[in-house]
Design a protein around this motif. Structure first.
Motif, PDB file in Angstrom:
ATOM      1  N   ARG A  23       0.979  -1.153   0.096  1.00 45.83           N
ATOM      2  CA  ARG A  23      -0.107  -0.083   0.032  1.00 45.83           C
ATOM      3  C   ARG A  23       0.697   1.253  -0.036  1.00 45.83           C
ATOM      4  NH1 ARG A  23      -5.277   0.100   1.372  1.00 45.83           N
ATOM      5  NH2 ARG A  23      -5.035   2.126   2.268  1.00 45.83           N
ATOM      6  N   GLN A  61      -7.035  12.572  -3.002  1.00 46.94           N
ATOM      7  CA  GLN A  61      -7.597  11.405  -2.960  1.00 46.94           C
ATOM      8  C   GLN A  61      -6.970  10.659  -4.077  1.00 46.94           C
ATOM      9  OE1 GLN A  61     -11.819  12.472  -3.526  1.00 46.94           O
ATOM     10  NE2 GLN A  61     -12.200  11.600  -1.265  1.00 46.94           N
ATOM     11  N   HIS A  65      -4.912   6.962  -3.391  1.00 50.11           N
ATOM     12  CA  HIS A  65      -5.691   5.710  -3.264  1.00 50.11           C
ATOM     13  C   HIS A  65      -5.120   4.742  -3.873  1.00 50.11           C
ATOM     14  CE1 HIS A  65      -9.431   3.203  -4.207  1.00 50.11           C
ATOM     15  NE2 HIS A  65     -10.056   3.979  -3.642  1.00 50.11           N
ATOM     16  N   LEU A  91      -7.555  -3.061  -0.687  1.00 50.66           N
ATOM     17  CA  LEU A  91      -8.568  -1.912  -0.071  1.00 50.66           C
ATOM     18  C   LEU A  91      -8.680  -2.444   1.153  1.00 50.66           C
ATOM     19  CD1 LEU A  91     -10.902  -1.455  -3.000  1.00 50.66           C
ATOM     20  CD2 LEU A  91      -8.890  -0.271  -2.610  1.00 50.66           C
ATOM     21  N   GLU A  94     -12.664   0.826   4.944  1.00 48.64           N
ATOM     22  CA  GLU A  94     -13.330   2.255   4.676  1.00 48.64           C
ATOM     23  C   GLU A  94     -13.289   2.589   3.183  1.00 48.64           C
ATOM     24  OE1 GLU A  94     -12.332   6.945   5.667  1.00 48.64           O
ATOM     25  OE2 GLU A  94     -10.824   5.310   6.730  1.00 48.64           O
ATOM     26  N   GLU A  95     -12.185   2.279   2.348  1.00 50.09           N
ATOM     27  CA  GLU A  95     -12.189   2.390   0.860  1.00 50.09           C
ATOM     28  C   GLU A  95     -13.403   1.478   0.290  1.00 50.09           C
ATOM     29  OE1 GLU A  95      -7.343   3.185   0.952  1.00 50.09           O
ATOM     30  OE2 GLU A  95      -8.242   1.273   0.877  1.00 50.09           O
ATOM     31  N   VAL A 172     -16.467   8.681  -5.411  1.00 48.38           N
ATOM     32  CA  VAL A 172     -15.229   8.111  -5.311  1.00 48.38           C
ATOM     33  C   VAL A 172     -14.956   7.281  -6.644  1.00 48.38           C
ATOM     34  CG1 VAL A 172     -13.509   6.764  -4.161  1.00 48.38           C
ATOM     35  CG2 VAL A 172     -14.882   8.253  -2.680  1.00 48.38           C
TER      36      VAL A 172
END
Length: 318
Positions: A23, A61, A65, A91, A94-95, A172
């Motif tokens: 990540r 964002q 991401h 992910l 929350e994502e 999003v």
């Protein structure tokens, strides 16, 4: 370049790369976003992402991401148009939640707005080697409304719901798809698939797109078979497992992302719990052959008035 699978290769097992995902580090609140953009190499694909951002909040964002980092990263480039790959734990919870795709959200939408079968959602299942369409038959007034009551009944009967264009209900997801279209130079589409326990929605088949499967809820076990036509430029009819070679089986859990090239034969089944996944697709009809078939006729038409060789007769060539 090989375009079709030789008979001797019918029984080969498709290779699958299964890797953990690193990540990206979170953006520091003390560091301004434009400083991060300026620190990127001009050759970094994320620098192009920054150029697409219309404001600092969106830029932040997109930069942070994990899906963007995955789709422009070196691991994906190694397998692009070559082989499937699974990226683990891309992910977090929350994502996933902000994607706004789940059975509960589908029921809520059916209660709050007009959902129509065929237009907004489809219901189907695959049992005993046959696809069963489960949409209520349309009447004289056209599409049938998908009420919460109908959806719940079909769900109990084992229906998988295909939700068209879920990005219309997730800001999003809209932003991600817009930026990815710039990166791929091609349209990006999406469908969500919501499947009850112990169910399969679709038969084995292959598509004409590069596919990214994003597991949002539950687990789903996928079977992948070697392409019948590599990098297929058309989608297939329903296929039967008996006509295919060996498969590579992989189970996705929430947060995992799988990529497979167009032409990869695939099908999937849920386990003891329901499953929700999002499929993002791109590069449909975006290949050298399609480009040349569009461009060459125009070039020849424009060259005819000024090119004597093109206007000469063909009798002497026969």
């Amino acid at each position: 370049m090989k375009h079709t699978m030789a008979a001797s290769e019918k029984n080969r097992e498709i290779e699958l790369l299964d890797v953990p995902f690193a990540r990206p580090p979170p953006l520091s609140k003390k560091r301004k976003t434009f400083e991060l953009a300026e620190s990127l190499s001009p050759n970094d694909p994320c620098a192009k992402v920054c150029d697409q951002a219309c404001d600092a909040n969106l830029q932040k964002q997109i930069l942070s991401h994990p899906l963007v980092h995955l789709l422009v990263g070196e691991p994906l480039q190694r397998v692009w148009e070559k082989q499937p790959a699974v990226f683990r734990k891309v992910l977090n919870a929350e994502e996933i939640q902000v994607m706004g795709v789940s059975y509960e959200n589908l029921i809520h939408r059916a209660e709050e707005e007009e959902l129509l079968f065929e237009h907004h959602i489809n219901a189907c299942k695959y049992v005993d080697g046959a696809r069963q369409g489960m949409n209520p038959p349309a009447g004289e007034e056209g599409f049938v409304r998908a009420t919460a009551k109908i959806i719940k009944k079909l769900w109990k009967d084992g229906a998988t719901f295909q939700q068209h264009q879920p990005q219309h209900h997730s800001t999003v997801l809209q932003q991600l798809m817009s930026v990815l279209e710039s990166l791929f130079g091609s349209l990006v589409g999406s469908n969500a698939y919501i499947t009850p326990p112990h169910s399969q929605g679709l038969p084995p088949h292959h598509d004409d797109i590069e596919a990214f499967v994003i597991q949002l809820e539950g687990k789903k076990t996928w079977n992948l078979h070697a392409p019948i036509v590599e990098l297929a430029h058309t989608y297939s009819n329903d296929l039967h497992v008996s006509s295919l070679g060996p498969s590579n089986e992989v189970t996705l859990i929430a947060g995992d992302v799988m990529y497979f090239p167009r032409g990869t034969v695939h099908y999937a089944r849920s386990g003891t719990s329901s499953s929700t996944h999002l499929t993002m697709s791109t590069c449909q009809d975006s290949n050298i052959g399609s480009f040349l078939s569009s461009v060459l006729p125009v070039c020849i038409h424009r060259a005819l008035p000024t090119c004597l060789e093109l206007r000469q007769g063909m009798a002497h060539l026969l």
